[in-house]
Design a protein around this motif. Sequence first.
Motif, PDB file in Angstrom:
ATOM      1  N   LEU A 148       0.880  -1.277   0.094  1.00 35.75           N
ATOM      2  CA  LEU A 148       0.034  -0.015   0.008  1.00 35.75           C
ATOM      3  C   LEU A 148       0.874   1.208  -0.170  1.00 35.75           C
ATOM      4  N   GLN A 149       2.059   1.028   0.608  1.00 34.24           N
ATOM      5  CA  GLN A 149       2.840   2.173   0.879  1.00 34.24           C
ATOM      6  C   GLN A 149       3.302   2.524  -0.522  1.00 34.24           C
ATOM      7  N   ALA A 150       3.917   1.581  -1.366  1.00 35.48           N
ATOM      8  CA  ALA A 150       4.072   1.736  -2.826  1.00 35.48           C
ATOM      9  C   ALA A 150       3.243   2.356  -3.798  1.00 35.48           C
ATOM     10  N   SER A 151       1.985   1.979  -3.530  1.00 42.26           N
ATOM     11  CA  SER A 151       1.111   2.190  -4.550  1.00 42.26           C
ATOM     12  C   SER A 151       0.597   3.678  -4.258  1.00 42.26           C
ATOM     13  N   LEU A 152       0.523   4.020  -2.670  1.00 38.76           N
ATOM     14  CA  LEU A 152       0.116   5.635  -2.408  1.00 38.76           C
ATOM     15  C   LEU A 152       1.275   6.393  -3.083  1.00 38.76           C
ATOM     16  N   LYS A 153       2.398   6.041  -2.824  1.00 41.31           N
ATOM     17  CA  LYS A 153       3.429   7.067  -3.279  1.00 41.31           C
ATOM     18  C   LYS A 153       3.259   7.547  -4.931  1.00 41.31           C
ATOM     19  N   LYS A 154       2.429   6.810  -5.554  1.00 41.13           N
ATOM     20  CA  LYS A 154       2.190   7.037  -7.116  1.00 41.13           C
ATOM     21  C   LYS A 154       1.264   8.356  -7.282  1.00 41.13           C
ATOM     22  N   ILE A 155       0.419   8.298  -6.188  1.00 42.94           N
ATOM     23  CA  ILE A 155      -0.383   9.548  -6.229  1.00 42.94           C
ATOM     24  C   ILE A 155      -0.241  10.575  -5.330  1.00 42.94           C
ATOM     25  N   GLY A 156       1.221  10.965  -4.759  1.00 42.68           N
ATOM     26  CA  GLY A 156       1.398  11.805  -3.790  1.00 42.68           C
ATOM     27  C   GLY A 156       1.414  11.793  -2.451  1.00 42.68           C
ATOM     28  N   VAL A 157       0.867  10.475  -1.936  1.00 45.25           N
ATOM     29  CA  VAL A 157       0.599  10.462  -0.399  1.00 45.25           C
ATOM     30  C   VAL A 157       1.925   9.398   0.097  1.00 45.25           C
ATOM     31  N   THR A 158       2.474  10.035   1.020  1.00 44.97           N
ATOM     32  CA  THR A 158       3.691   9.452   1.604  1.00 44.97           C
ATOM     33  C   THR A 158       3.188   8.951   2.796  1.00 44.97           C
ATOM     34  N   ALA A 159       3.429   7.540   3.238  1.00 47.68           N
ATOM     35  CA  ALA A 159       2.935   6.699   4.171  1.00 47.68           C
ATOM     36  C   ALA A 159       4.304   6.181   4.797  1.00 47.68           C
ATOM     37  N   ASP A 160       4.440   6.542   6.034  1.00 39.88           N
ATOM     38  CA  ASP A 160       5.210   5.984   6.955  1.00 39.88           C
ATOM     39  C   ASP A 160       4.629   4.693   7.590  1.00 39.88           C
ATOM     40  N   ILE A 161       5.555   3.744   7.699  1.00 42.79           N
ATOM     41  CA  ILE A 161       4.848   2.419   8.552  1.00 42.79           C
ATOM     42  C   ILE A 161       5.540   2.481   9.989  1.00 42.79           C
ATOM     43  N   ASP A 162       4.230   2.204  10.752  1.00 44.17           N
ATOM     44  CA  ASP A 162       4.781   1.807  12.415  1.00 44.17           C
ATOM     45  C   ASP A 162       4.214   0.502  12.626  1.00 44.17           C
ATOM     46  N   GLN A 163       5.289  -0.155  12.713  1.00 46.76           N
ATOM     47  CA  GLN A 163       4.974  -1.639  13.223  1.00 46.76           C
ATOM     48  C   GLN A 163       4.903  -1.652  14.852  1.00 46.76           C
ATOM     49  N   TYR A 164       3.857  -1.841  15.344  1.00 43.10           N
ATOM     50  CA  TYR A 164       3.625  -1.844  16.929  1.00 43.10           C
ATOM     51  C   TYR A 164       3.464  -3.293  17.260  1.00 43.10           C
ATOM     52  N   ASP A 165       3.396  -3.475  18.593  1.00 40.75           N
ATOM     53  CA  ASP A 165       3.368  -4.853  19.090  1.00 40.75           C
ATOM     54  C   ASP A 165       2.212  -5.380  19.058  1.00 40.75           C
ATOM     55  N   GLY A 166       2.218  -6.346  18.124  1.00 39.94           N
ATOM     56  CA  GLY A 166       0.740  -7.110  17.822  1.00 39.94           C
ATOM     57  C   GLY A 166       0.187  -7.788  19.017  1.00 39.94           C
ATOM     58  N   SER A 167       0.812  -7.999  20.144  1.00 43.18           N
ATOM     59  CA  SER A 167       0.117  -8.486  21.362  1.00 43.18           C
ATOM     60  C   SER A 167      -0.762  -7.545  22.140  1.00 43.18           C
ATOM     61  N   GLN A 168      -0.370  -6.203  21.707  1.00 38.08           N
ATOM     62  CA  GLN A 168      -0.923  -5.196  22.369  1.00 38.08           C
ATOM     63  C   GLN A 168      -2.091  -4.241  21.772  1.00 38.08           C
ATOM     64  N   THR A 169      -2.484  -5.039  20.826  1.00 40.97           N
ATOM     65  CA  THR A 169      -3.492  -4.598  19.810  1.00 40.97           C
ATOM     66  C   THR A 169      -4.536  -3.761  20.457  1.00 40.97           C
ATOM     67  N   THR A 170      -5.120  -4.381  21.549  1.00 41.50           N
ATOM     68  CA  THR A 170      -6.431  -3.603  22.234  1.00 41.50           C
ATOM     69  C   THR A 170      -6.055  -1.942  22.639  1.00 41.50           C
ATOM     70  N   GLY A 171      -4.892  -2.155  23.315  1.00 43.72           N
ATOM     71  CA  GLY A 171      -4.250  -0.575  23.859  1.00 43.72           C
ATOM     72  C   GLY A 171      -3.860   0.251  22.943  1.00 43.72           C
TER      73      GLY A 171
END
Length: 595
Positions: free
Chosen positions: A445-468
């Motif tokens: 998604l990050q790569a395809s959005l770049k083509k329309i001028g949308v810059t998206a950083d990716i934040d990988q969060y702790d998957g075991s803490q999804t609820t909070g």
Amino acid sequence: MTTQRTSGRRKQAFAAAAAVAALLATAACGGGGKDNGASKDGAAGFDAANNKVAQASLAKKGGTLKFAGAQDADSWDTTRGYYGFAWNFMRYYSRQLVTNKTAPGKTGAELTPDLATGLAKITDGGKTYTYTLRDGITWEDGKPITSKDVKYGIERSWAQDVLSGGPIYLQQVLDPDNTYKGPYKDKSADHLGLKAISTPDDKTIVFHLPKPNSDFQEMLAMTSASPVRQDKDTRSKYALHPFSSGPYKFQSYDPGKSLVLVRNTSWKQSSDPVRKAYPDKITVNFFTNANDMDQRLIQGDFDLDIGQTGMSPQGRTVALKQHKENLDNPVSGYIRYAAFPQSVKPFDNVHCRNAVIYGADHKSLQTARGGPVAGGAIGTNMLPPSVPGAEGQKYDPFGFLKNDGAGDVAKAKAELKECGKPNGFKTTIAVRNNKPVEVATAESLQASLKKIGVTADIDQYDGSQTTGIIGSPSNVKKKGYGIIIMGWGPDFPSVQGFGLPLWDSKYILQSGNNNYSLIKDKTIDGLFNSYVKEMDATKKAQIATEINHKVMEGGYYLPFVFEKFINWRSSRLANVYTTDAYSGEYDFVNLGLKK
């Protein structure tokens, strides 16, 4: 952590997905080895447990059933858990008035009595449900399970300030004005003051609904309706050692590392028509890396993945090439998608949301998830095919299937102009760090959005803490998570069981929230109100279709795929099958081991 320099990993993920697609094509044609029958080591054969029972007659009492997992449950407290695999697993140590049948495919989604002697006696125009409890049902210390224990267990759902995170269907149906404050604030001497449930004696429990709800028994089949005994309720610590009403009990639990269940010697087979309780012991080991877990599964160290969301690209490529007879490829009830929190600018503007939807490369997203077989068909809308009222790919309002799934850059840029961002904008994609497929999806998604001028950083969060983390609207806003990668399967097979927590404004919670887009649409809320009162199945399906259309028209989601899985089962397993009750997962409760 923001992901940088992702192109190499993305290419690796896409190459793995292509290899998987080729291997699956070989498997589907019956080539490449041992797909069509039992292997030398006793595996059942490719897809042998997909909507049918594999090796049922070989299940024997005894042995240790070994689960592996890439993440722990959100909670093992029956009130608080909301992961599908946790609900599936909880039936080892919890029982409900009614539960799902232990049968493959669609039959597994049907209801059968559990603690109760039969399905409900329904009176008063669908507003009164009466159950009688079985003889011989006991807790792990041998004391009888009573109607008051069932009532108390359900009352705990009202204590959202202490026990957040779980489903709140019963709270919404039995107490829509939220007048009851939960058992911990209950002023009555026995802390059983919820008037919507009466217990005239220890064997009888009666539910008094203010208004009929056509899915009410489905809600009672969820593990959140499990009994809890007051003197064993440790409140927020209950997840560390739930008190068992089922055939197994907690021996030890080290959060994020391991869980061990052993036989509950007070459980009686004569009191339980659902559970066979084949293994002597059940273990779960949690891994921080899904690839490591898959390698251990393939090596035979574990029997199956508790998460049931499919093998990682690396693992499934090896498994398909060398061990196809150990694999099943079910259609799940899940949709994988991106949600756009309206609290994070510029996603408060529908045109900015639409720009991302049009700009996404849907073929690339499908490939990142494993291709059409391992990942699933391109998702064109937000209602799973298994839910009545779904239209599948026939309903494609944004034209995802045009041009072989490629993004529509022209329409995306037109939408950006409409939302006052003609040059694009910056945002952050939130994704669980322990799900390689989800990370690959975010990178696509990050790569395809770049083509329309949308810059998206990716934040990988702790998957075991999804609820909070993503379940906290305040944290989402603070972190600037404009795009959240997630997936959802039906809690039970209806639009209410799938979409209510995602789309109804009443389900926006301050913790454990699943309405990530923060949808507050009076039309959608009104359609759900109409649905729950409607008893005619055809009319219910029509309302479900309309709800799905309104959700898509709002631009609240970017669906990726109607998901399929490649799941591993060891050669030791017997009586193994997938079930629609748990969105194509294996039914855990009666798994056995061959002797």
